[in-house]
Design a protein around this motif. Structure first.
Motif, PDB file in Angstrom:
ATOM      1  N   GLU A  77     -25.342  28.596  83.006  1.00 39.54           N
ATOM      2  CA  GLU A  77     -24.113  28.172  83.661  1.00 39.54           C
ATOM      3  C   GLU A  77     -23.235  27.321  82.761  1.00 39.54           C
ATOM      4  N   HIS A  78     -23.868  26.632  81.854  1.00 38.66           N
ATOM      5  CA  HIS A  78     -23.113  25.726  80.980  1.00 38.66           C
ATOM      6  C   HIS A  78     -23.617  25.832  79.541  1.00 38.66           C
ATOM      7  N   PHE A  79     -22.723  25.498  78.598  1.00 39.22           N
ATOM      8  CA  PHE A  79     -23.121  25.528  77.192  1.00 39.22           C
ATOM      9  C   PHE A  79     -24.221  24.505  76.900  1.00 39.22           C
ATOM     10  N   MET A  80     -24.113  23.332  77.526  1.00 37.49           N
ATOM     11  CA  MET A  80     -25.137  22.318  77.248  1.00 37.49           C
ATOM     12  C   MET A  80     -26.520  22.833  77.648  1.00 37.49           C
ATOM     13  N   GLN A  81     -26.568  23.495  78.808  1.00 34.26           N
ATOM     14  CA  GLN A  81     -27.828  24.059  79.292  1.00 34.26           C
ATOM     15  C   GLN A  81     -28.344  25.125  78.328  1.00 34.26           C
ATOM     16  N   LYS A  82     -27.446  26.000  77.890  1.00 33.16           N
ATOM     17  CA  LYS A  82     -27.814  27.050  76.945  1.00 33.16           C
ATOM     18  C   LYS A  82     -28.329  26.428  75.646  1.00 33.16           C
ATOM     19  N   GLU A  83     -27.632  25.438  75.165  1.00 39.38           N
ATOM     20  CA  GLU A  83     -27.997  24.845  73.871  1.00 39.38           C
ATOM     21  C   GLU A  83     -29.317  24.065  73.957  1.00 39.38           C
ATOM     22  N   ILE A  84     -29.586  23.457  75.108  1.00 43.25           N
ATOM     23  CA  ILE A  84     -30.890  22.797  75.288  1.00 43.25           C
ATOM     24  C   ILE A  84     -31.996  23.850  75.217  1.00 43.25           C
ATOM     25  N   HIS A  85     -31.782  24.954  75.951  1.00 38.72           N
ATOM     26  CA  HIS A  85     -32.844  25.954  76.056  1.00 38.72           C
ATOM     27  C   HIS A  85     -32.995  26.816  74.810  1.00 38.72           C
ATOM     28  N   GLU A  86     -31.998  26.811  73.930  1.00 40.57           N
ATOM     29  CA  GLU A  86     -32.165  27.630  72.730  1.00 40.57           C
ATOM     30  C   GLU A  86     -32.805  26.864  71.575  1.00 40.57           C
ATOM     31  N   GLN A  87     -33.297  25.655  71.841  1.00 34.75           N
ATOM     32  CA  GLN A  87     -33.863  24.862  70.741  1.00 34.75           C
ATOM     33  C   GLN A  87     -35.083  25.484  70.043  1.00 34.75           C
ATOM     34  N   PRO A  88     -35.945  26.216  70.750  1.00 33.15           N
ATOM     35  CA  PRO A  88     -37.031  26.858  69.983  1.00 33.15           C
ATOM     36  C   PRO A  88     -36.451  27.770  68.893  1.00 33.15           C
ATOM     37  N   HIS A  89     -35.336  28.431  69.207  1.00 31.60           N
ATOM     38  CA  HIS A  89     -34.699  29.325  68.243  1.00 31.60           C
ATOM     39  C   HIS A  89     -33.947  28.545  67.156  1.00 31.60           C
ATOM     40  N   SER A  90     -33.150  27.547  67.564  1.00 32.22           N
ATOM     41  CA  SER A  90     -32.354  26.811  66.558  1.00 32.22           C
ATOM     42  C   SER A  90     -33.266  26.067  65.586  1.00 32.22           C
ATOM     43  N   LEU A  91     -34.386  25.557  66.079  1.00 31.47           N
ATOM     44  CA  LEU A  91     -35.325  24.883  65.171  1.00 31.47           C
ATOM     45  C   LEU A  91     -35.930  25.885  64.183  1.00 31.47           C
ATOM     46  N   THR A  92     -36.159  27.094  64.662  1.00 33.66           N
ATOM     47  CA  THR A  92     -36.691  28.140  63.786  1.00 33.66           C
ATOM     48  C   THR A  92     -35.689  28.477  62.682  1.00 33.66           C
ATOM     49  N   THR A  93     -34.413  28.599  63.044  1.00 30.23           N
ATOM     50  CA  THR A  93     -33.417  28.942  62.008  1.00 30.23           C
ATOM     51  C   THR A  93     -33.216  27.769  61.044  1.00 30.23           C
ATOM     52  N   THR A  94     -33.349  26.557  61.550  1.00 30.37           N
ATOM     53  CA  THR A  94     -33.238  25.386  60.667  1.00 30.37           C
ATOM     54  C   THR A  94     -34.316  25.423  59.578  1.00 30.37           C
ATOM     55  N   MET A  95     -35.506  25.855  59.947  1.00 25.75           N
ATOM     56  CA  MET A  95     -36.633  25.837  58.996  1.00 25.75           C
ATOM     57  C   MET A  95     -36.738  27.117  58.170  1.00 25.75           C
ATOM     58  N   ARG A  96     -36.014  28.160  58.604  1.00 27.29           N
ATOM     59  CA  ARG A  96     -36.169  29.477  57.960  1.00 27.29           C
ATOM     60  C   ARG A  96     -35.935  29.424  56.448  1.00 27.29           C
ATOM     61  N   GLY A  97     -36.891  29.971  55.693  1.00 28.32           N
ATOM     62  CA  GLY A  97     -36.765  30.027  54.233  1.00 28.32           C
ATOM     63  C   GLY A  97     -37.001  28.702  53.536  1.00 28.32           C
ATOM     64  N   ARG A  98     -37.305  27.670  54.329  1.00 30.77           N
ATOM     65  CA  ARG A  98     -37.417  26.335  53.724  1.00 30.77           C
ATOM     66  C   ARG A  98     -38.846  25.800  53.701  1.00 30.77           C
ATOM     67  N   LEU A  99     -39.761  26.507  54.399  1.00 27.55           N
ATOM     68  CA  LEU A  99     -41.173  26.118  54.364  1.00 27.55           C
ATOM     69  C   LEU A  99     -41.921  27.218  53.636  1.00 27.55           C
ATOM     70  N   ARG A 100     -42.641  26.844  52.602  1.00 31.26           N
ATOM     71  CA  ARG A 100     -43.438  27.854  51.939  1.00 31.26           C
ATOM     72  C   ARG A 100     -44.863  27.334  51.829  1.00 31.26           C
ATOM     73  N   ASP A 101     -45.746  27.927  52.616  1.00 28.08           N
ATOM     74  CA  ASP A 101     -47.134  27.482  52.649  1.00 28.08           C
ATOM     75  C   ASP A 101     -47.190  25.979  52.944  1.00 28.08           C
ATOM     76  N   LYS A 102     -47.600  25.192  51.947  1.00 27.48           N
ATOM     77  CA  LYS A 102     -47.730  23.748  52.211  1.00 27.48           C
ATOM     78  C   LYS A 102     -46.616  22.935  51.569  1.00 27.48           C
ATOM     79  N   SER A 103     -45.478  23.588  51.289  1.00 27.65           N
ATOM     80  CA  SER A 103     -44.399  22.787  50.704  1.00 27.65           C
ATOM     81  C   SER A 103     -43.044  23.111  51.317  1.00 27.65           C
ATOM     82  N   VAL A 104     -42.089  22.208  51.035  1.00 25.35           N
ATOM     83  CA  VAL A 104     -40.746  22.313  51.584  1.00 25.35           C
ATOM     84  C   VAL A 104     -39.780  22.607  50.448  1.00 25.35           C
ATOM     85  N   ILE A 105     -38.885  23.573  50.644  1.00 21.80           N
ATOM     86  CA  ILE A 105     -37.878  23.865  49.622  1.00 21.80           C
ATOM     87  C   ILE A 105     -36.484  23.721  50.235  1.00 21.80           C
TER      88      ILE A 105
END
Ligand code: UD1
Ligand code: BG6
Length: 365
Positions: free
Chosen positions: A6-34
């Motif tokens: 119904e609202h963008f705030m609601q959508k943005e709260i609920h999409e956090q599993p996805h947004s956190l995934t895109t934030t980390m994408r390509g930046r974690l490699r095994d046991k290190s951060v790039i």
């Protein structure tokens, strides 16, 4: 664009599993951060005398959440500046400083003025922003895009959690030359991999938070007590409630309770206490005891399975959340408070996405 929401705030709260995934994408490699944007600057940052976090509103709170972990892993003093206050004081900034500017939009006027000031003083200037091509991204020496996706609701939600994750990754990258903290870093990286799943689990508490919102709908005021990693959670939770639900709300450092706030405690004022399991837990337990002794109306957020340790004989309301690495716990703990602010706003009949008098991006002084 809001899909089933119904609202963008609601959508943005609920999409956090996805947004956190895109934030980390390509930046974690095994046991290190790039972090591609910081790679060649890490040595300079490690040699700086001080790191200064600078931002406004929610972005400032995100930096505050990341501060303890950066201090721990880098051993460098980390100080906090609200952009306008730094400018008001013309506070000292030196060539040996690393100034980290945090801004979702990358266009906040005070943050950009503080950036110009730090550039003039010769500091290394690092940007943390959600907006590629923004003034902040262009004018800083280097930085990291948080890649949370476009955020439309005026109240920042998914940008906050992605900012914390980026600054935690930044701390891991800065500290990755130290053997002494290797185990600690690896455990944190493991927790990062699992974070989107944990956040998805916490989002299931939506109905529970709606019920809590119903019980608070007519209140005039709400206090939120936190400390350590979750001092920021207290400030940010209170900010969400005040900016969208238009209810007076204050985040408070639990360690300061006896120096003023305790005078407000009575049987009617609702108080949220963040008491998830970390090195501050026993101190928070004694804060809870002292608030109960004054008949405070408590809502306690604790780790799963700890309800009986924070609340005896059902005398308070409990919000249980899964435990993650202590430095990432603020990402988990803010979710129920975002949901609470959202439901309170809808129940009170206010505009969720465009709160009264506020703008998404404050580009004028
Ligand atoms: C970059 C690419 C990404 C690509 C990846 C592949 C961009 C925007 N990003 O991501 O599309 O998939 O390489 O390796 O093209 N910067 C600032 N200030 C800021 C933010 C960023 O100066 O506030 C600079 C960084 O120092 C860096 C550049 O902008 O030089 C891109 O930053 P970022 O997107 O975070 O880098 P990567 O994650 O490597
Ligand atoms: C405004 C927004 O006050 O600016 C907040 O309403 C935001 O949500 C703040 O936290 C800072 O914005 P930015 O873009 O610099 O992170």
């Amino acid at each position: 664009k809001k899909g089933n929401y119904e609202h963008f705030m609601q959508k943005e709260i609920h999409e956090q599993p996805h947004s956190l995934t895109t934030t980390m994408r390509g930046r974690l490699r095994d046991k290190s951060v790039i972090l591609g944007g910081l790679k060649v600057h890490l040595k300079t940052i490690r040699h700086s005398r001080r790191v200064i976090f600078i931002g406004c509103g929610t972005s400032y709170n995100a930096a505050l959440a990341a501060r303890p972990f950066l201090e721990e892993l880098s051993g460098i003093p980390v100080t906090m500046e609200i952009a306008s206050d730094l400018l008001d004081r013309q506070g000292p900034i030196y060539r040996e400083d690393t100034a980290v500017f945090v801004s979702q939009s990358g266009e906040t006027a005070d943050t950009l003025l503080a950036l110009e000031y730090a550039l003039k003083n010769g500091a290394l200037c690092v940007g943390i922003t959600n907006t590629v091509g923004s003034t902040l991204a262009r004018k800083t020496h280097c930085g990291v895009h948080i890649n949370a996706g476009c955020e439309i609701g005026v109240a920042s939600t998914k940008a906050y959690t992605s900012q914390i994750v980026v600054m935690t990754m930044m701390a891991l990258a800065i500290g990755d030359d130290k053997i002494s903290t290797q185990a600690r870093r690896e455990a944190t990286i493991d927790s990062l991999y699992n974070l989107p799943n944990v956040v998805r689990e916490v989002l299931q508490r939506d109905g529970e938070m709606k019920d809590l919102a119903k019980s608070l709908i007519d209140e005039e005021s709400l206090l939120v007590f936190g400390r350590g990693y979750n001092y920021a959670t207290a400030l940010e939770g209170a900010l969400k409630v005040k900016e969208v639900a238009l209810m007076h709300s204050e985040g408070m450092l639990a360690g300061e309770m006896k120096h003023g706030p305790l005078a407000l405690v009575d049987e009617s004022l609702p108080i949220i206490v963040i008491a998830t399991n970390d090195s501050c837990f026993s101190k928070q337990q004694s804060v809870i005891q002292q608030l109960r002794a004054r008949k405070g109306r408590l809502i306690v957020m604790c780790s799963e399975g700890d309800a009986s340790l924070v609340c005896h004989s059902g005398s308070c309301r409990v919000i249980e959340v899964p435990q993650v690495a202590d430095c990432l716990q603020p990402v988990v703990n803010i979710i129920p408070l975002q949901l609470l602010a959202y439901h309170l706003t809808v129940l009170r009949g206010y505009n969720v996405d465009q709160p009264r008098n506020l703008a998404k991006s404050v580009t004028t002084l």
